[in-house]
Design a protein around this motif. Structure first.
Motif, PDB file in Angstrom:
ATOM      1  N   GLU A 163       0.848  -1.196   0.000  1.00  0.00           N
ATOM      2  CA  GLU A 163       0.000   0.000   0.000  1.00  0.00           C
ATOM      3  C   GLU A 163       0.880   1.242   0.000  1.00  0.00           C
ATOM      4  OE1 GLU A 163      -2.390   0.474   3.585  1.00  0.00           O
ATOM      5  OE2 GLU A 163      -1.097  -0.945   4.630  1.00  0.00           O
ATOM      6  N   ASP A 164       0.301   2.352  -0.368  1.00  0.00           N
ATOM      7  CA  ASP A 164       1.030   3.617  -0.477  1.00  0.00           C
ATOM      8  C   ASP A 164       1.338   4.137   0.932  1.00  0.00           C
ATOM      9  OD1 ASP A 164       1.390   6.568  -0.570  1.00  0.00           O
ATOM     10  OD2 ASP A 164       1.029   6.299  -2.709  1.00  0.00           O
ATOM     11  N   LYS A 191       2.904   6.903   2.167  1.00  0.00           N
ATOM     12  CA  LYS A 191       2.604   8.306   2.485  1.00  0.00           C
ATOM     13  C   LYS A 191       1.102   8.534   2.584  1.00  0.00           C
ATOM     14  CE  LYS A 191       3.444  12.993   0.780  1.00  0.00           C
ATOM     15  NZ  LYS A 191       4.065  13.804  -0.310  1.00  0.00           N
ATOM     16  N   ALA A 192       0.360   7.976   1.650  1.00  0.00           N
ATOM     17  CA  ALA A 192      -1.096   8.161   1.665  1.00  0.00           C
ATOM     18  C   ALA A 192      -1.720   7.539   2.909  1.00  0.00           C
ATOM     19  CB  ALA A 192      -1.705   7.545   0.401  1.00  0.00           C
ATOM     20  N   ARG A 193      -1.237   6.365   3.286  1.00  0.00           N
ATOM     21  CA  ARG A 193      -1.798   5.687   4.457  1.00  0.00           C
ATOM     22  C   ARG A 193      -1.477   6.455   5.733  1.00  0.00           C
ATOM     23  NH1 ARG A 193      -5.639   3.438   7.119  1.00  0.00           N
ATOM     24  NH2 ARG A 193      -5.106   1.624   8.394  1.00  0.00           N
ATOM     25  N   LEU A 237      -0.932   9.698   6.036  1.00  0.00           N
ATOM     26  CA  LEU A 237      -1.768  10.910   6.056  1.00  0.00           C
ATOM     27  C   LEU A 237      -3.208  10.570   6.430  1.00  0.00           C
ATOM     28  CD1 LEU A 237      -0.402  12.818   2.935  1.00  0.00           C
ATOM     29  CD2 LEU A 237       0.052  13.288   5.355  1.00  0.00           C
ATOM     30  N   GLU A 238      -3.693   9.422   5.962  1.00  0.00           N
ATOM     31  CA  GLU A 238      -5.040   8.981   6.318  1.00  0.00           C
ATOM     32  C   GLU A 238      -5.166   8.747   7.819  1.00  0.00           C
ATOM     33  OE1 GLU A 238      -7.865   5.017   5.652  1.00  0.00           O
ATOM     34  OE2 GLU A 238      -6.141   5.369   4.330  1.00  0.00           O
ATOM     35  N   GLY A 288      -4.250  13.906   7.759  1.00  0.00           N
ATOM     36  CA  GLY A 288      -3.547  14.690   6.752  1.00  0.00           C
ATOM     37  C   GLY A 288      -2.320  15.427   7.240  1.00  0.00           C
ATOM     38  N   GLN A 331      12.322   7.950   3.622  1.00  0.00           N
ATOM     39  CA  GLN A 331      10.872   7.990   3.853  1.00  0.00           C
ATOM     40  C   GLN A 331      10.509   8.709   5.145  1.00  0.00           C
ATOM     41  OE1 GLN A 331      10.061   3.786   3.481  1.00  0.00           O
ATOM     42  NE2 GLN A 331       9.240   4.021   1.407  1.00  0.00           N
ATOM     43  N   VAL A 389       6.927  11.552   5.843  1.00  0.00           N
ATOM     44  CA  VAL A 389       5.716  11.219   6.616  1.00  0.00           C
ATOM     45  C   VAL A 389       5.638  11.953   7.956  1.00  0.00           C
ATOM     46  CG1 VAL A 389       5.533   8.948   5.535  1.00  0.00           C
ATOM     47  CG2 VAL A 389       6.833   9.202   7.667  1.00  0.00           C
ATOM     48  N   LYS A 443       5.210  15.305  10.305  1.00  0.00           N
ATOM     49  CA  LYS A 443       4.460  16.557  10.225  1.00  0.00           C
ATOM     50  C   LYS A 443       5.370  17.785  10.400  1.00  0.00           C
ATOM     51  CE  LYS A 443       1.771  17.538  13.769  1.00  0.00           C
ATOM     52  NZ  LYS A 443       0.810  17.386  14.890  1.00  0.00           N
TER      53      LYS A 443
END
Length: 350
Positions: free
Chosen positions: A213-214, A216-218, A220-221, A225, A243, A247, A249
């Motif tokens: 799975e992605d 960065k997207a996971r 942020l989810e 965000g 990485q 990821v 903040k």
């Protein structure tokens, strides 16, 4: 005594060698358990930089069987763990109590014969009493103290969300230390589904396999965000070392604990995040503070005794000293899934 001796071209032979002399400020330890460290594996994958022949092994525990005439901190029969670092005591960093940063340190198992042997001799100041702690657990105090050093240094706050890259031994120990600090959530990232399954058992609230799975997207989810408050890099991979920067903040913190096995070349986005997000990057090396060996070691012993940190479940393999070469062969070939691999020098040949 029987020992696993390293020669040129990474050849390890189990053979009889002469015991070292125990000097006035030294002790002899009958080694009951010794762990294979990730740094031992790294040295075997690259080039051994220390005197040969050598006896590796710097994560260990055992029983005092001989003390030098000037030794007062332990007696024969004491159960101890070995403290592998020998700081010079003279450089600027030693003088300020930053022993991990010593300019002229030496290490048991590198500069001196270590614990993949039936006994080893070391300075009396380089052992710490473990009382009734299990020998196999005590052999893991050194990597636990390394993890404790990183967590204490990154200073997590109550309610933080922390991501841990790489949940092998150091990663899971880091997770357990984080659980003691009051962080809200711990996200584990690894490419091994088995390790991610284990990470959940140790308190990780979410797991991510970035091959499926992605990443960065996971993240942020999971963080509305924003990204995580803290990222701890425990994998020693140039991929995860970058990485971390993707990821975390704004105003977040990154702790680097994994060894760099190759050049780390950053893409533009990752590098720009350092200053655009005003990230704090900290590296953590070894496990020591003042007074030597430091709170990392004393905390580790107490938390294990209290049952707040579990070490036994991390042990995947046990080998007799004469089978040390086989242990390294298994690890380097990755022929089996493994976590902490122990050498048991007192184990009888079957």
């Amino acid at each position: 005594m029987r020992a696993a001796v390293l020669y040129e071209k990474n050849e390890i032979k189990a053979e009889e060698i002469e015991e070292a002399v125990c000097h006035a400020d030294e002790v002899r330890v009958k080694v009951m358990a010794a762990g294979i460290c990730g740094s031992d594996i790294h040295k075997m994958q690259t080039r051994w930089k220390y005197p040969l022949p050598a006896v590796m092994g710097h994560e260990f525990s055992g029983v005092i069987t001989e003390v030098g005439r000037d030794v007062t901190n332990v007696v024969v029969g004491d159960r101890v763990a070995g403290i592998p670092l020998l700081p010079c005591g003279k450089c600027e960093y030693c003088q300020s109590g930053e022993f991990s940063l010593c300019d002229n340190y030496r290490m048991i198992g590198s500069h001196f014969y270590g614990a993949f042997a039936e006994n080893t001799v070391l300075k009396a100041k380089n052992v710490i009493k473990i009382h009734d702690l299990d020998f196999e657990e005590a052999a893991m105090l050194e990597p636990l103290a390394v993890s404790m050093h990183g967590v204490l240094g990154i200073r997590p706050k109550v309610g933080d969300t922390v991501l841990v890259f790489g949940v092998g031994t150091i990663g899971i120990l880091t997770v357990q230390c984080l659980n003691l600090t009051g962080v809200k959530e711990i996200i584990a990232v690894d490419i091994s589904d088995k390790k991610l399954e284990d990470a959940r058992k140790f308190g990780c609230t979410h797991t991510i396999n970035p091959q499926k799975e992605d990443l960065k997207a996971r993240v942020l989810e999971l963080t509305n965000g924003l990204g995580v408050d803290i990222a701890m890099e425990c994998a020693g991979s140039k991929v995860t070392q970058e990485q971390c920067l993707l990821v975390t903040k704004k105003k977040g913190k990154i702790g680097y604990q994994g060894i760099a096995y190759a050049d780390v070349l950053l893409h533009e986005e990752a590098f720009e995040n350092i200053f655009r997000r005003e990230l704090t990057l900290k590296g953590f090396w070894n496990s020591y503070s003042a007074p030597f060996p430091g709170k990392e070691w004393h905390n580790s012993i107490e938390f294990v005794k209290q049952g707040k940190i579990k070490l036994k479940p991390l042990i995947s393999h046990r080998y007799a000293v004469q089978d040390t070469a086989e242990a390294f062969k298994m690890i380097l070939s990755r022929s089996e899934d493994y976590n902490k691999v122990l050498i048991l020098p007192q184990k009888e040949v079957l």
